[in-house]
Design a protein around this motif. Structure first.
Motif, PDB file in Angstrom:
ATOM      1  N   SER A   1     -13.732   0.384   8.871  1.00 49.50           N
ATOM      2  CA  SER A   1     -12.309   0.573   9.166  1.00 49.50           C
ATOM      3  C   SER A   1     -11.517  -0.643   8.707  1.00 49.50           C
ATOM      4  O   SER A   1     -11.953  -1.786   8.872  1.00 49.50           O
ATOM      5  CB  SER A   1     -12.104   0.763  10.669  1.00 49.50           C
ATOM      6  OG  SER A   1     -12.785   1.890  11.147  1.00 49.50           O
ATOM      7  N   SER A   2     -10.335  -0.411   8.151  1.00 54.23           N
ATOM      8  CA  SER A   2      -9.542  -1.520   7.630  1.00 54.23           C
ATOM      9  C   SER A   2      -8.839  -2.312   8.715  1.00 54.23           C
ATOM     10  O   SER A   2      -8.237  -3.346   8.436  1.00 54.23           O
ATOM     11  CB  SER A   2      -8.503  -1.009   6.618  1.00 54.23           C
ATOM     12  OG  SER A   2      -7.473  -0.297   7.274  1.00 54.23           O
ATOM     13  N   GLY A   3      -8.917  -1.848   9.965  1.00 55.91           N
ATOM     14  CA  GLY A   3      -8.296  -2.575  11.064  1.00 55.91           C
ATOM     15  C   GLY A   3      -7.029  -1.903  11.553  1.00 55.91           C
ATOM     16  O   GLY A   3      -6.439  -1.065  10.871  1.00 55.91           O
TER      17      GLY A   3
ATOM     18  N   SER B   1     -13.758  -0.015   2.165  1.00 49.91           N
ATOM     19  CA  SER B   1     -12.758  -0.186   3.221  1.00 49.91           C
ATOM     20  C   SER B   1     -11.862   1.039   3.324  1.00 49.91           C
ATOM     21  O   SER B   1     -11.325   1.515   2.318  1.00 49.91           O
ATOM     22  CB  SER B   1     -11.915  -1.431   2.934  1.00 49.91           C
ATOM     23  OG  SER B   1     -10.912  -1.600   3.911  1.00 49.91           O
ATOM     24  N   ILE B   2     -11.674   1.523   4.564  1.00 46.79           N
ATOM     25  CA  ILE B   2     -10.930   2.764   4.804  1.00 46.79           C
ATOM     26  C   ILE B   2      -9.673   2.484   5.627  1.00 46.79           C
ATOM     27  O   ILE B   2      -9.747   2.037   6.779  1.00 46.79           O
ATOM     28  CB  ILE B   2     -11.797   3.801   5.551  1.00 46.79           C
ATOM     29  CG1 ILE B   2     -13.182   3.934   4.913  1.00 46.79           C
ATOM     30  CG2 ILE B   2     -11.061   5.134   5.603  1.00 46.79           C
ATOM     31  CD1 ILE B   2     -13.172   4.441   3.493  1.00 46.79           C
ATOM     32  N   GLY B   3      -8.505   2.727   5.040  1.00 54.58           N
ATOM     33  CA  GLY B   3      -7.245   2.582   5.745  1.00 54.58           C
ATOM     34  C   GLY B   3      -6.837   3.868   6.450  1.00 54.58           C
ATOM     35  O   GLY B   3      -7.576   4.857   6.455  1.00 54.58           O
TER      36      GLY B   3
ATOM     37  N   ALA C   1      -9.467  -7.499  -2.399  1.00 51.74           N
ATOM     38  CA  ALA C   1      -8.313  -6.758  -1.900  1.00 51.74           C
ATOM     39  C   ALA C   1      -8.793  -5.473  -1.226  1.00 51.74           C
ATOM     40  O   ALA C   1      -9.724  -4.829  -1.693  1.00 51.74           O
ATOM     41  CB  ALA C   1      -7.363  -6.418  -3.042  1.00 51.74           C
ATOM     42  N   TYR C   2      -8.161  -5.117  -0.121  1.00 53.85           N
ATOM     43  CA  TYR C   2      -8.554  -3.915   0.616  1.00 53.85           C
ATOM     44  C   TYR C   2      -7.335  -3.275   1.250  1.00 53.85           C
ATOM     45  O   TYR C   2      -6.294  -3.924   1.359  1.00 53.85           O
ATOM     46  CB  TYR C   2      -9.616  -4.266   1.677  1.00 53.85           C
ATOM     47  CG  TYR C   2      -9.097  -5.057   2.865  1.00 53.85           C
ATOM     48  CD1 TYR C   2      -8.733  -4.414   4.061  1.00 53.85           C
ATOM     49  CD2 TYR C   2      -8.947  -6.434   2.812  1.00 53.85           C
ATOM     50  CE1 TYR C   2      -8.252  -5.125   5.152  1.00 53.85           C
ATOM     51  CE2 TYR C   2      -8.470  -7.152   3.899  1.00 53.85           C
ATOM     52  CZ  TYR C   2      -8.121  -6.505   5.057  1.00 53.85           C
ATOM     53  OH  TYR C   2      -7.635  -7.210   6.136  1.00 53.85           O
ATOM     54  N   PRO C   3      -7.411  -1.963   1.639  1.00 52.99           N
ATOM     55  CA  PRO C   3      -8.549  -1.047   1.622  1.00 52.99           C
ATOM     56  C   PRO C   3      -8.726  -0.380   0.261  1.00 52.99           C
ATOM     57  O   PRO C   3      -7.930  -0.600  -0.665  1.00 52.99           O
ATOM     58  CB  PRO C   3      -8.172  -0.017   2.680  1.00 52.99           C
ATOM     59  CG  PRO C   3      -6.681   0.066   2.599  1.00 52.99           C
ATOM     60  CD  PRO C   3      -6.234  -1.348   2.299  1.00 52.99           C
ATOM     61  N   ASP C   4      -9.780   0.444   0.162  1.00 56.11           N
ATOM     62  CA  ASP C   4     -10.056   1.172  -1.073  1.00 56.11           C
ATOM     63  C   ASP C   4      -9.466   2.581  -1.058  1.00 56.11           C
ATOM     64  O   ASP C   4      -9.074   3.102  -2.094  1.00 56.11           O
ATOM     65  CB  ASP C   4     -11.571   1.256  -1.293  1.00 56.11           C
ATOM     66  CG  ASP C   4     -12.202  -0.121  -1.412  1.00 56.11           C
ATOM     67  OD1 ASP C   4     -11.816  -0.859  -2.331  1.00 56.11           O
ATOM     68  OD2 ASP C   4     -13.060  -0.470  -0.576  1.00 56.11           O
ATOM     69  N   MET C   5      -9.415   3.204   0.116  1.00 54.78           N
ATOM     70  CA  MET C   5      -8.881   4.556   0.265  1.00 54.78           C
ATOM     71  C   MET C   5      -8.451   4.739   1.720  1.00 54.78           C
ATOM     72  O   MET C   5      -8.607   3.819   2.536  1.00 54.78           O
ATOM     73  CB  MET C   5      -9.938   5.607  -0.103  1.00 54.78           C
ATOM     74  CG  MET C   5     -11.211   5.522   0.716  1.00 54.78           C
ATOM     75  SD  MET C   5     -12.375   6.893   0.455  1.00 54.78           S
ATOM     76  CE  MET C   5     -11.549   8.245   1.325  1.00 54.78           C
ATOM     77  N   SER C   6      -7.929   5.903   2.050  1.00 57.87           N
ATOM     78  CA  SER C   6      -7.453   6.159   3.406  1.00 57.87           C
ATOM     79  C   SER C   6      -7.748   7.588   3.838  1.00 57.87           C
ATOM     80  O   SER C   6      -8.058   8.457   3.008  1.00 57.87           O
ATOM     81  CB  SER C   6      -5.942   5.901   3.515  1.00 57.87           C
ATOM     82  OG  SER C   6      -5.623   4.546   3.341  1.00 57.87           O
TER      83      SER C   6
END
Length: 576
Positions: free
Chosen positions: A361-363, A408-410, A472-477
C-alpha cells in the motif's frame, strides 16, 4: 562458493542444504525465540540478477532462481553459521535451526533471554559473533490473551463524495472484470500478511460473501501461521479488509493469511520492522512461496523518521525528546534503522527472484505523514508542532511501499460515479505518494523520461522537499476509499487472476512485475491502465504531488483495465 567445513554440523548442512536443520532438541516449551540474521554473501550479484529476471528485455527474463541456487548465492559461510549456533547454545538456546537460505539461525529459550543477547534488535559487539547483523525476538502468547489494542475507528472514509456505490461488482465493472471470473489453476496462490492482532473472522467473511461476493470459495482461504490474530485488535480489522478484498477479486485462488508475531509492539513501534524482517526472511526460505503477496501495513521509513527529528532539532527541540516522542506514536516510525530496511529489501529481492509479485500500500498520509498530523499536549505540544512543520516542509516517504523491489499501489475514489476517478482522500489523509529518501530510482525509472516529464508540469511541491533521482511511487492504483489497505489487496487479487491465466498456459509467474508494467504503460498508453486525473497528496499541508495526465507521483499510471491486463501481462508473445 564457501569451502567445505570439517565439523559434523556443517557436514550435515552440506548434505541437507534445503532442510531446516535441528541442531539440538528438547521437549521443553518455547515461549521465546530469537533469530540471528547473519551476514549474507554476493549481494551485488543478487541485485543484478534480480533486475535481469524482472527486465522484459533481458535474456534472463522470468528465469526465476530456485531455493538452492539462492542459498548458494547469498547464504552465510558455514563458519558464521557455526559461530551463531554455538553462541545460542552457550546462552541456553535449544531447538536451534538454520534457514534453507542459510542466512538465519533461530533458537528457542525457556524464559526471556539475557538482556545481553539483544537490545532493540541490535547485537552487542562485545558478546555476539561478528556475522550477526540483527537479532529478532518473538514472544509466543497463549491463545487466551485478550485483545492487545482496543478496536479503533476506521482511518479512512468513503471520500469527499459518498454517493458512489463501491460494491465489489461495481468496482469490477469499472475495471472491466467479469463479475463471475474465477481462477482455475489448482496451484495459484496469494497471501496477505500482518503482525500483532492481524487476522480475520470467517463469520464476517461469510457475511461479506453473501452480501457482495457470492463466488468466494471459503475452502481455499486458510491461515499460513499458527497465529490467527485477536478479534478487536486494530490489525485484526486490517486483516479482515485484506482477506475480504483479495478473496473477492482473486476468486477461487488459494489465499493464505500470515501473522508472524503476537506482540503489541509489532503493531505500534519498531517491533513492526523486526516482525516484517522475520516474516520476509522466513517466507523467502520456504520450499513453497505464494505467487502474489499483498502487504497493506507500513509506516514512515526510517530515513523519514531520522529526517523529522534532525530537522526538529534545528528548531530547538532536543533530539532525545523528539526520538522519545515519535517512538511512542502508534504506527508512525516502526523501523529500527536504514540498515534494517536494507536487509528487508534483500529479502524482497529473493522473493522477486523466486517469482513472487510483492505489493505494498502506498500509505494513507499523502506525501507528508504516516496517517495524519502529529498531536500532543503539555510538553509534547511543541514537539508535535515542530514535527508537523517539518512534515509539511518535506515529502516524507513510507516503507515498504517506497522500496524499489515492491509494486506500490495507490488509491482512487470516484466523483459522482465510477467513470470519474480521482485521487482518494479522506479523514485528513489521502493516497500515499512521493520519492524515497534512501533508495535510488530503479533501472526502469532511470531509463525513462516519465518521471522527469511529470516533474516539469505545474503544481509540483518545492524541489528541495524531495529527491527526484530516487524511487518514485506509486506504480498504479485501485479503489481505496477505505484507505490503500483496500486498494493493495484489490490489486493483488487482480494480479493473481493474471498469474492464473499464465499458469494455465504453462508460463512462469510474473514475479517482480514493475519493469514490465512501466514498459506496457509507456508503450501502450490507455490499454492496460486508465489514467486518473484530479486530487493531490497535500493532505493537511499546502504542497504535494498532483494527479495529472499520464504517470504521477500520486496515482501512478492509474487503475486497471482488465482486457489490457490480459493482453499485456497474461501472455508473453506480444512482448517477445
Amino acid at each position: 562458493m564457501t569451502p567445505h567445513h570439517s565439523s559434523s554440523l556443517l557436514r550435515l548442512l552440506s548434505l541437507l542444504p534445503l532442510l531446516t536443520v535441528p541442531l539440538t532438541s528438547t521437549v521443553t516449551a518455547t515461549p521465546v525465540t530469537l533469530t540471528a540474521h547473519l551476514r549474507q554473501s554476493n549481494l551485488t550479484e543478487l541485485e543484478s540478477t534480480f533486475w535481469a529476471i524482472a527486465d522484459p528485455k533481458s535474456s534472463l527474463y522470468l528465469k526465476h532462481l530456485s531455493l538452492p541456487e539462492l542459498a548458494e548465492l547469498i547464504g552465510a559461510s558455514y563458519e558464521d553459521i557455526d559461530a551463531a549456533a554455538a553462541f545460542f547454545k552457550k546462552a541456553g538456546g535449544y531447538d536451534i535451526t538454520v534457514s534453507n537460505l542459510r542466512d538465519t539461525v533461530t533458537a528457542s529459550f525457556d524464559s526471556k533471554p539475557d538482556v545481553r543477547l539483544t537490545s532493540r534488535g541490535l547485537p552487542h559487539e562485545s558478546t555476539h559473533p561478528d556475522a550477526v547483523e540483527f537479532l529478532v525476538r518473538q514472544d509466543v502468547l497463549p491463545p487466551s490473551t485478550p485483545p492487545l489494542i482496543p478496536s479503533a475507528p476506521p482511518r479512512t472514509s468513503a471520500g469527499s463524495d459518498s454517493s458512489p456505490s463501491y460494491t465489489i461488482s461495481n468496482i469490477k465493472d469499472a475495471y472491466g472484470i467479469p463479475t463471475d471470473y474465477q481462477a482455475s489453476h489448482p496451484d495459484t496462490t496469494q497471501m496477505v500478511w500482518g503482525p500483532g492482532t492481524f487476522g480475520y473472522s470467517k463469520a464476517k467473511l461469510e457475511a461479506h460473501k453473501i452480501a457482495e461476493a457470492p463466488l468466494i470459495n471459503m475452502d481455499k482461504i486458510e491461515f499460513w501461521t499458527e497465529n490467527h490474530g485477536t478479534p478487536g485488535g486494530d490489525n485484526f480489522g486490517e486483516g479482515q479488509l485484506d482477506v475480504d478484498m483479495i478473496s473477492s477479486f482473486g476468486l477461487n485462488v488459494t489465499t493464505l493469511v500470515a501473522n508472524t508475531n503476537t506482540s503489541a509492539s509489532t503493531e505500534e513501534t519498531t517491533g513492526f520492522g523486526a516482525a516484517l524482517l522475520n516474516f520476509l526472511t522466513d517466507l523467502s526460505s520456504r520450499e513453497e512461496v505464494p505467487h502474489v503477496l499483498s502487504m497493506s501495513l507500513g509506516s514512515l521509513s526510517s530515513a523519514s523518521c531520522n529526517l523529522l527529528c534532525s530537522e526538529a532539532a534545528k528548531t530547538g527541540i532536543a533530539l532525545t525528546d523528539c526520538q522519545a516522542y515519535i517512538s511512542e506514536q502508534r504506527q508512525v516510525c516502526m523501523y529500527l534503522s536504514d540498515d534494517q530496511t536494507a536487509r528487508i529489501n534483500t529479502a524482497l529481492q529473493v522473493l522477486g527472484a523466486r517469482g513472487v509479485t510483492v505489493m505494498g500500500s502506498s500509505g494513507d498520509g499523502g506525501s507528508h505523514f504516516s496517517f495524519g498530523p502529529f498531536q500532543g499536549s503539555g510538553d509534547d505540544a511543541a514537539i508535535a508542532d515542530a514535527l508537523n512543520e517539518v512534515s509539511c516542509k518535506f515529502q516524507m516517504p513510507v516503507f515498504p511501499t517506497a522500496s524499489p523491489y515492491v509494486l506500490s499501489i495507490g488509491g482512487e475514489m470516484w466523483e459522482v460515479n465510477s467513470k470519474h476517478p480521482v485521487t482518494w482522500a479522506g479523514y485528513g489523509g489521502g493516497s500515499g505518494a512521493g520519492f524515497s529518501i534512501q533508495f535510488e530510482a530503479p533501472p526502469h525509472q532511470q531509463s525513462s523520461t516519465t518521471v522527469s516529464d511529470y516533474l516539469q508540469k505545474p503544481g509540483m511541491p518545492p524541489a528541495s522537499s524531495f529527491n527526484a533521482k530516487n524511487r518514485a511511487y506509486p506504480d498504479m492504483s485501485a479503489v481505496g476509499v477505505m484507505g490503500t489497505s483496500q486498494s493493495c489487496p484489490i490489486s493483488a487479487g487482480i494480479w493473481s487472476l493474471i498469474t492464473d491465466i499464465r499458469l494455465n498456459k504453462g508460463l512462469p509467474p510474473l514475479g517482480f512485475v514493475a519493469p514490465r508494467l512501466w514498459q506496457v504503460a509507456e508503450e501502450y498508453p490507455g490499454e492496460a491502465f486508465e489514467d486518473i486525473i484530479g486530487g493531490d497528496s497535500n493532505t493537511s499541508c499546502s504542497n504535494g504531488f498532483p494527479a495529472t495526465d499520464g504517470w504521477d507521483a500520486n496515482t501512478g499510471f492509474g487503475r486497471p483495465i482488465w482486457d489490457g491486463f490480459v493482453k499485456h501481462f497474461a501472455d508473453d508473445d506480444v512482448h517477445a
